[in-house]
Scaffold this active site. Structure first.
Site, short mmCIF file in Angstrom:
data_model
loop_
_atom_site.label_atom_id
_atom_site.label_comp_id
_atom_site.label_asym_id
_atom_site.label_seq_id
_atom_site.Cartn_x
_atom_site.Cartn_y
_atom_site.Cartn_z
N ARG A 89 -21.51 -17.36 42.23
CA ARG A 89 -22.11 -16.14 42.78
C ARG A 89 -21.09 -15.00 42.79
NH1 ARG A 89 -24.00 -20.36 46.13
NH2 ARG A 89 -26.25 -20.65 46.07
N ASP A 149 -29.56 -21.91 52.52
CA ASP A 149 -28.63 -23.04 52.55
C ASP A 149 -28.90 -23.91 53.78
OD1 ASP A 149 -26.39 -21.95 50.44
OD2 ASP A 149 -27.15 -20.34 51.72
N ARG A 152 -31.93 -25.95 53.14
CA ARG A 152 -31.60 -27.07 52.27
C ARG A 152 -30.94 -28.20 53.06
NH1 ARG A 152 -29.27 -22.91 47.68
NH2 ARG A 152 -31.15 -22.83 46.36
N HIS A 176 -22.38 -17.24 51.54
CA HIS A 176 -23.45 -17.90 50.80
C HIS A 176 -22.89 -18.23 49.43
CE1 HIS A 176 -27.20 -18.86 48.90
NE2 HIS A 176 -27.16 -17.79 48.09
#
Length: 314
Positions: A89, A149, A152, A176
């Site tokens: 990212r 997240d 998840r 993140h």
């Protein structure tokens, strides 16, 4: 004056279009404007969404331009370069900062009262960039952060322990991305300490299994991108969840990314920690208890983000 039932989606790629679809199903809004550098793409998405309205609720959905933002209460930004396979990212940062340098001034030109929700990656860096470029109060510039997240983590924990994921209470905080961390010290299953619940379920390799499970959480986006090219369903549902808390003034606690000012000894950085979210955006950033290891990992995550910020070309 803003209209709390009007939302804008800037960027109509996979994430923007799927988020728009999720919001149409939510019934939260009566008006949605879609903005994309490719006007025909926005028009096509608006048409496709509109054709499903007989199965949902009355709503005005249309492609527009920045002047249509003037009374939006919530502006969601998903525009940006796509994350490539094997790309982190943070590799995206300078490409997407340039895109935001063209987007944010146009938003400010027509609307200075909305809440800005940044979804594009790297979300923590772009949330900070948006805050600085917009000049908005920090409570009205937020990022989707580690909301997905955390979902998840709850899902995988629920599967592992054979319980409803909605009974799992645990957070992923920090960046993140690769330096994020789970807060195991306060994780629980409907009030039962996580380690104790594992023992109740006959799970004795607690530390080893939790470490393995979190690696799966952290790397899941890479795995999805490898298999199908992009992630969008999960984040679209996260966008809906954040939007619900804002529009309904729920005062929900979500690990969004926002400006950290003194929390955990950190300053001048946007990253995710549990935060009370309501109609004004950020109501309060919470300093939840962390054990010594978690505190160290959070500092490392912050340092990783600060290093990237030092390299941002803007």
């Amino acid at each position: 004056m803003v209209n709390i039932q009007k939302v804008a989606m800037i960027g109509c790629g996979f994430v923007g279009a799927t988020s728009a679809f999720s919001l149409v199903l939510s019934g939260l809004f009566s008006e949605m404007v879609l903005i994309d550098i490719n006007r025909e793409k926005a028009e096509g998405e608006a048409m496709d969404l509109t054709h499903g309205l007989p199965f949902s609720r009355p709503m005005q959905i249309y492609a527009g331009d920045y002047s249509d933002l003037k009374d939006c209460a919530l502006i969601i930004i998903t525009a940006g370069a796509n994350q490539r396979p094997e790309e982190t990212r943070l590799d995206l940062v300078n490409r997407n900062v340039k895109i935001f340098q063209s987007i944010i001034p146009e938003i400010v030109r027509y609307n200075q009262e909305a809440i800005l929700l940044v979804v594009s990656n790297p979300v923590d860096i772009l949330t900070y960039v948006t805050l600085k470029l917009s000049g908005f109060p920090s409570n009205r510039v937020i990022g989707s952060g580690t909301v997905l997240d955390t979902a998840r983590l709850k899902h995988l924990l629920g599967e592992h322990l054979e319980v409803d994921s909605r009974s799992v209470h645990a957070f992923v905080i920090g960046e993140h991305g690769d330096s994020e961390l789970p807060v195991w010290s306060s994780a629980n299953i409907s009030g039962i300490d996580l380690k104790h619940f594992c023992e109740i379920q006959g799970e004795m390799n607690h530390t080893e299994d939790m470490d393995r499970l979190f690696i799966d959480v952290r790397d899941s986006a890479y795995e999805i991108i490898r298999k199908k090219g992009a992630t969008y369903y999960g984040i679209a549902m996260a966008v809906r969840r954040i939007s619900e808390s804002i529009v309904r003034n729920e005062h929900s606690i979500l690990p969004i990314s926002s400006l950290i000012s003194g929390h955990y000894g950190l300053e001048k950085i946007c990253m995710s920690v549990p935060t009370i979210v309501g109609s004004t955006g950020v109501e309060k950033v919470l300093d939840i208890p962390l054990d010594e290891t978690e505190q160290q990992l959070l500092m490392r995550s912050a340092e990783a983000l600060q290093e990237v910020l030092r390299q941002v070309q803007w």
